[in-house]
Design an enzyme around this catalytic site. Structure first.
Site, PDB file in Angstrom:
ATOM      1  N   HIS A 168      13.141  10.845  16.640  1.00  0.00           N
ATOM      2  CA  HIS A 168      11.647  10.312  16.263  1.00  0.00           C
ATOM      3  C   HIS A 168      10.830  10.515  17.533  1.00  0.00           C
ATOM      4  O   HIS A 168       9.581  11.026  17.405  1.00  0.00           O
ATOM      5  CB  HIS A 168      11.753   8.794  15.877  1.00  0.00           C
ATOM      6  CG  HIS A 168      11.952   7.805  16.906  1.00  0.00           C
ATOM      7  ND1 HIS A 168      13.431   7.594  17.254  1.00  0.00           N
ATOM      8  CD2 HIS A 168      11.279   7.126  17.827  1.00  0.00           C
ATOM      9  CE1 HIS A 168      13.451   6.546  18.159  1.00  0.00           C
ATOM     10  NE2 HIS A 168      12.216   6.283  18.525  1.00  0.00           N
ATOM     11  N   ASN A 176      -2.055  -0.119  -6.057  1.00  0.00           N
ATOM     12  CA  ASN A 176      -2.559  -0.957  -6.940  1.00  0.00           C
ATOM     13  C   ASN A 176      -4.064  -1.508  -6.336  1.00  0.00           C
ATOM     14  O   ASN A 176      -4.064  -1.807  -5.079  1.00  0.00           O
ATOM     15  CB  ASN A 176      -1.722  -2.220  -7.378  1.00  0.00           C
ATOM     16  CG  ASN A 176      -2.493  -3.434  -8.176  1.00  0.00           C
ATOM     17  OD1 ASN A 176      -3.327  -4.134  -7.459  1.00  0.00           O
ATOM     18  ND2 ASN A 176      -2.599  -3.224  -9.528  1.00  0.00           N
ATOM     19  N   CYS A 206       0.146   1.358 -13.032  1.00  0.00           N
ATOM     20  CA  CYS A 206       0.330  -0.135 -13.532  1.00  0.00           C
ATOM     21  C   CYS A 206      -0.421  -0.289 -14.732  1.00  0.00           C
ATOM     22  O   CYS A 206      -0.236  -1.439 -15.134  1.00  0.00           O
ATOM     23  CB  CYS A 206      -0.038  -0.998 -12.244  1.00  0.00           C
ATOM     24  SG  CYS A 206      -1.568  -1.143 -11.846  1.00  0.00           S
TER      25      CYS A 206
END
Length: 181
Positions: free
Chosen positions: A71, A123, A156
């Site tokens: 990383h 969402n 959704c």
């Protein structure tokens, strides 16, 4: 061309990372893909590996080469960091300095001055939640630039702001940011 680190987090929009990887590679960029565990539930690492022609990193603790810390090496070699899609969870991790997956670990290890873009996808209520908005504000203070989500019918079933920005918009922001660098 640039070394772009594309970080993919857990959102239904993760499948769009395939098109993004393909387009960036076709433009001549070297694309290193990082995935959260949640992202691998929506799209396989093998798909992104085939499109990027590079190993896809899914486990921050998996080190193939004992003489390096993956990383850290990825962060040092990054010309531009792009988190797309950026889930509420990944945004929160970055805002609070957590580093328990390849996405958050590389982001935290980026040298000062590396451009950082994120494209939220979630969402509407999650995106508009004060906690998410606060985290986005914190990330802006840390040098991240948000590629705003669009308003659409979401997976959704809700209609509202939260859909991943169009791939062309993301690609244009990447190009613009690299020109400015």
């Amino acid at each position: 061309m640039a070394n772009i680190t594309l970080a993919v987090s857990g959102s239904i929009s993760a499948y769009k990372a395939a098109d993004l990887t393909s387009q960036l590679t076709k433009q001549g960029h070297k694309v290193t893909v990082l995935m959260t565990e949640s992202a691998t539930q929506f799209i396989t690492p093998l798909t992104l590996q085939a499109l990027s022609k590079n190993i896809v990193h899914t486990n921050v603790m998996q080190e193939e080469e004992p003489r390096s810390i993956k990383h850290i090496d990825i962060a040092k070699g990054t010309d531009l960091f792009l988190l797309a899609p950026a889930s509420a969870n990944s945004i929160a991790k970055l805002a609070h300095g957590l580093a328990d997956d390849p996405v958050s670990a590389v982001a935290l290890a980026l040298p000062i001055g590396v451009p950082k873009l994120l494209a939220p996808a979630m969402n509407t209520n999650m995106y508009l939640n004060p906690a998410t908005q606060r985290n986005l504000h914190l990330l802006e203070e840390f040098g991240f630039q948000e590629i705003k989500p669009r308003e659409a019918l979401l997976a959704c079933g809700d209609f509202g702001t939260g859909a991943l920005a169009e791939i062309d918009i993301i690609l244009e922001k990447v190009s613009q940011t690299l020109r400015e660098k």
